[in-house]
Design an enzyme around this catalytic site. Structure first.
Site, PDB file in Angstrom:
ATOM      1  N   ASP A 152       0.835  -1.197   0.000  1.00  0.00           N
ATOM      2  CA  ASP A 152       0.000   0.000   0.000  1.00  0.00           C
ATOM      3  C   ASP A 152       0.875   1.254   0.000  1.00  0.00           C
ATOM      4  O   ASP A 152       2.086   1.178   0.218  1.00  0.00           O
ATOM      5  CB  ASP A 152      -0.953  -0.002   1.215  1.00  0.00           C
ATOM      6  CG  ASP A 152      -0.254  -0.321   2.532  1.00  0.00           C
ATOM      7  OD1 ASP A 152       0.986  -0.321   2.566  1.00  0.00           O
ATOM      8  OD2 ASP A 152      -0.938  -0.558   3.529  1.00  0.00           O
ATOM      9  N   HIS A 207      -6.920  -4.260  10.188  1.00  0.00           N
ATOM     10  CA  HIS A 207      -6.674  -4.097   8.754  1.00  0.00           C
ATOM     11  C   HIS A 207      -5.402  -4.832   8.320  1.00  0.00           C
ATOM     12  O   HIS A 207      -4.476  -5.027   9.103  1.00  0.00           O
ATOM     13  CB  HIS A 207      -6.672  -2.627   8.320  1.00  0.00           C
ATOM     14  CG  HIS A 207      -5.517  -1.798   8.762  1.00  0.00           C
ATOM     15  ND1 HIS A 207      -5.670  -0.530   9.289  1.00  0.00           N
ATOM     16  CD2 HIS A 207      -4.185  -2.005   8.740  1.00  0.00           C
ATOM     17  CE1 HIS A 207      -4.498  -0.015   9.559  1.00  0.00           C
ATOM     18  NE2 HIS A 207      -3.567  -0.896   9.241  1.00  0.00           N
ATOM     19  N   ASN A 243      -7.169  -2.093  14.156  1.00  0.00           N
ATOM     20  CA  ASN A 243      -8.573  -2.438  13.894  1.00  0.00           C
ATOM     21  C   ASN A 243      -8.691  -3.690  13.028  1.00  0.00           C
ATOM     22  O   ASN A 243      -9.753  -3.996  12.506  1.00  0.00           O
ATOM     23  CB  ASN A 243      -9.302  -1.264  13.225  1.00  0.00           C
ATOM     24  CG  ASN A 243      -8.697  -0.901  11.874  1.00  0.00           C
ATOM     25  OD1 ASN A 243      -7.754  -1.537  11.411  1.00  0.00           O
ATOM     26  ND2 ASN A 243      -9.234   0.126  11.237  1.00  0.00           N
ATOM     27  N   GLU A 272      -9.505  -1.686   5.310  1.00  0.00           N
ATOM     28  CA  GLU A 272     -10.148  -1.394   6.580  1.00  0.00           C
ATOM     29  C   GLU A 272     -11.329  -2.341   6.811  1.00  0.00           C
ATOM     30  O   GLU A 272     -11.791  -2.995   5.858  1.00  0.00           O
ATOM     31  CB  GLU A 272     -10.642   0.069   6.555  1.00  0.00           C
ATOM     32  CG  GLU A 272      -9.540   1.099   6.357  1.00  0.00           C
ATOM     33  CD  GLU A 272      -8.723   1.376   7.630  1.00  0.00           C
ATOM     34  OE1 GLU A 272      -8.554   0.460   8.466  1.00  0.00           O
ATOM     35  OE2 GLU A 272      -8.253   2.517   7.770  1.00  0.00           O
TER      36      GLU A 272
HETATM   37  C1  GLP Z   1      -0.129   0.458   8.451  1.00  0.00           C
HETATM   38  C2  GLP Z   1       0.099  -0.426   7.230  1.00  0.00           C
HETATM   39  C3  GLP Z   1      -0.140  -1.887   7.536  1.00  0.00           C
HETATM   40  C4  GLP Z   1       0.534  -2.268   8.841  1.00  0.00           C
HETATM   41  C5  GLP Z   1      -0.081  -1.465   9.956  1.00  0.00           C
HETATM   42  C6  GLP Z   1       0.438  -1.843  11.339  1.00  0.00           C
HETATM   43  O1  GLP Z   1      -1.427   0.903   8.570  1.00  0.00           O
HETATM   44  N1  GLP Z   1      -0.754  -0.039   6.160  1.00  0.00           N
HETATM   45  O2  GLP Z   1       0.356  -2.657   6.464  1.00  0.00           O
HETATM   46  O3  GLP Z   1       0.362  -3.645   9.075  1.00  0.00           O
HETATM   47  O4  GLP Z   1       0.231  -0.105   9.692  1.00  0.00           O
HETATM   48  O5  GLP Z   1       1.541  -1.066  11.700  1.00  0.00           O
HETATM   49  P1  GLP Z   1       2.497  -1.398  12.917  1.00  0.00           P
HETATM   50  O6  GLP Z   1       3.316  -2.559  12.489  1.00  0.00           O
HETATM   51  O7  GLP Z   1       3.321  -0.157  13.093  1.00  0.00           O
HETATM   52  O8  GLP Z   1       1.628  -1.704  14.081  1.00  0.00           O
END
Ligand code: GLP
Length: 241
Positions: free
Chosen positions: A65, A136, A134, A141
């Site tokens: 993404d 995702h 959440n 989402e």
């Molecule tokens: C972002 C990315 C996700 C990732 C998520 C969790 O929103 N789009 O791909 O898994 O963050 O991030 P973290 O690893 O910092 O908790």
């Protein structure tokens, strides 16, 4: 069982196991393709992967993404993050780094071209995933259909709150992103979902042991024939409260 689970005592153990699984999945491929996630969770795994002596000379990296509205070189973009933490150290050059479309006019055609690129590369060998607070995956989402494809999405308030720290001011935070769809993610030959830290315990439990439902997008990984979930001890602790 299609979904195997590994509990590592510490984040470092998890990173070591994850990097071994990644290196093994790419070994012997003519065009190895690794799907990469951003966020803090995979950072130790990327460091462990860089420390392994594996051949990255033909490796392609595909991002899950990207925020809309940031330049490719913006240090806060996911593309720049991957350049810094993985592509640079492994020596993967820019023509082998593929970011979902994120600037200019965003159309179904540009998202379709990104999907075609994945196809033309021969598909993703292993897709690494984190899990959002959440539930995702990528920026899919809650409510995202399991057959969704690469597309532009509006970020939820929860996701914007979780990710705001890297943007300094509230107004600088993008509100939209382009993400591979859940259907796109499920087409990777192998999935590896990482969850590190007690703040992921509640959502990891919901995703792994609750119903498989678009309300918890990460629960979709249980539909994949070859998925490994790696969590540290804190992430599997019983949720408090
Ligand atoms: C972002 C990315 C996700 C990732 C998520 C969790 O929103 N789009 O791909 O898994 O963050 O991030 P973290 O690893 O910092 O908790």
């Amino acid at each position: 069982m299609a979904t195997s689970r590994y509990i590592g005592p510490t984040p470092l153990h998890c990173a070591d196991v994850a990097s071994a699984i990644i290196a093994e999945s790419l070994e012997g491929r003519d065009t190895p393709v690794l799907g990469v996630a951003t966020g803090s969770t995979p950072l130790l795994t990327y460091a462990a992967l860089v420390a392994r002596s594996f051949d990255a000379s033909r490796l392609h990296l595909v991002l899950l993404d990207e925020y809309l509205g940031l330049e490719r070189g913006d240090p806060r973009s996911f593309g720049s993050t991957i350049d810094r933490v993985l592509a640079g150290p492994l020596g993967v050059t820019s023509e082998r780094i593929h970011v979902p479309p994120h600037d200019g006019e965003m159309t179904a055609a540009s998202c379709g071209r990104f999907e075609k690129l994945l196809h033309d590369l021969g598909g993703v060998d292993l897709q690494l995933l984190g899990i959002g607070g959440n539930g995702h995956i990528g920026f899919n989402e809650p409510g995202s259909p399991f057959d969704s494809r690469t597309r532009v999405v509006e970020l939820s308030d929860r996701t914007m709150d979780d990710n705001r720290a890297s943007f300094g001011t509230a107004t600088a935070m993008p509100t939209r992103a382009c993400t591979q769809g859940i259907g796109t993610i499920l087409e990777a030959r192998q999935l590896l979902l990482l969850a590190i830290g007690g703040h992921k315990a509640r959502i990891l439990h919901a995703a792994m042991d609750g119903p498989i439902t678009p309300s918890v997008p990460a629960s979709a990984v249980r539909l994949h024939p070859r998925c490994t979930v790696i969590a540290d001890a804190a992430a599997i602790a019983p949720p408090v409260g």
